[in-house]
Write a protein that holds these residues in place. Sequence first.
Motif, short mmCIF file in Angstrom:
data_model
loop_
_atom_site.label_atom_id
_atom_site.label_comp_id
_atom_site.label_asym_id
_atom_site.label_seq_id
_atom_site.Cartn_x
_atom_site.Cartn_y
_atom_site.Cartn_z
N PHE A 90 0.83 -1.20 0.00
CA PHE A 90 0.00 0.00 0.00
C PHE A 90 0.87 1.24 0.00
O PHE A 90 1.85 1.34 0.74
N PHE A 104 -4.88 6.36 1.62
CA PHE A 104 -4.27 5.15 1.08
C PHE A 104 -4.74 4.86 -0.34
O PHE A 104 -5.89 5.12 -0.71
N GLY A 105 -3.84 4.26 -1.11
CA GLY A 105 -4.20 3.72 -2.40
C GLY A 105 -4.88 2.37 -2.25
O GLY A 105 -5.00 1.84 -1.13
N PRO A 106 -5.30 1.77 -3.36
CA PRO A 106 -6.05 0.52 -3.31
C PRO A 106 -5.19 -0.71 -3.11
O PRO A 106 -5.73 -1.80 -2.86
N TYR B 36 -8.15 3.54 11.85
CA TYR B 36 -8.43 3.38 10.43
C TYR B 36 -9.30 2.15 10.23
O TYR B 36 -9.26 1.21 11.02
N GLN B 38 -10.47 -0.81 7.24
CA GLN B 38 -10.13 -1.41 5.95
C GLN B 38 -11.20 -2.42 5.58
O GLN B 38 -11.30 -3.49 6.20
N ARG B 42 -9.67 -3.47 0.03
CA ARG B 42 -9.52 -2.03 -0.17
C ARG B 42 -8.34 -1.49 0.64
O ARG B 42 -7.75 -2.18 1.49
N GLY B 43 -8.01 -0.24 0.38
CA GLY B 43 -7.02 0.44 1.20
C GLY B 43 -7.63 0.93 2.51
O GLY B 43 -8.84 0.88 2.70
N LEU B 44 -6.78 1.39 3.41
CA LEU B 44 -7.27 1.88 4.70
C LEU B 44 -7.91 3.25 4.54
O LEU B 44 -7.50 4.05 3.69
#
Lengths: 113, 114
Positions: A90, A104-106, B36, B38, B42-44
Motif C-alpha cells: 500500500f 491510502f491507495g487501493p 483506520y 479497511q 480495499r485500502g485503509l
Amino acid sequence: EAAVTQSPRNKVAVTGGKVTLSCNQTNNHNNMYWYRQDTGHGLRLIHYSYGAGSTEKGDIPDGYKASRPSQENFSLILELATPSQTSVYFCASGDIWGGVEQFFGPGTRLTVL
Amino acid sequence: TQTVSQSDAHVTVFEGDSVELRCNYSYGGSIYLSWYIQHHGRGLQFLLKYYSGNPVVQGVNGFEAEFSKSDSSFHLRKASVHWSDSAVYFCAARSTGGADRLTFGKGTQLIIQP
C-alpha cells in the motif's frame, strides 16, 4: 477528492527479477509512504518521503529501494525480488497532523514465484 | 520501543449491538492516536484521531474513541453496528516529537452477524 493510485494492481514476478511499484497522488501532500500488509503483521512501514528527492527508511527497508522524483510520484523498487516479498503493498500520502491522517491507495498484490 | 497492541484479532457481534475494539499503546511522551478502517480488498480509510483536549473523539459513521493516559488505551466504540461495519480496524500512533510516520497495530476484524 483526495486520490492515491497505484500501478500495477496485481503483479507476478520471478525470483531475482526487478519489480517497480508505482504510486501517484493528487493531494499535493509532501509526505508519502510505502507499507506492506501480511496476515498476522498488520501494516509495516518500508520507506517514506518528505518530498521530492527525499526518501527515509521505515521499519523493514531491507531488500527495497524507494524513489521520489516528484511531489506526485513515489516508487518502490525491488532490485532482486524474493518469495518472502510476496505481499500486498500500500502507498499512502498525508501531511495532516504530521502524517496522522493518511490517504491510502487501493494496494498492489505482488506474488514472487 | 514504541508499540501499538490490539489484543483481539477478531470480534463478532450481532447487527444492532454495541461494540468496543481495544487498543493499547506503549510510548514515551506525547502521542497522536488514530483509527483506520479497511474493508475487504480495499485500502485503509481514516476514521478519527486524538491529540489533546476532550478524551472522547468523534469520527465518521457513528464511531467514537476514548483516550486514557492512565490505561495507555484508545478504544474504539460504536453504539449500534450495521452490517456495513464489517471490516478490519487498525489503531495507529505517532510520537509528537518524532518523524511524520505511524506505527500500526495488527488489526481487529469485526464480524457482524445478521
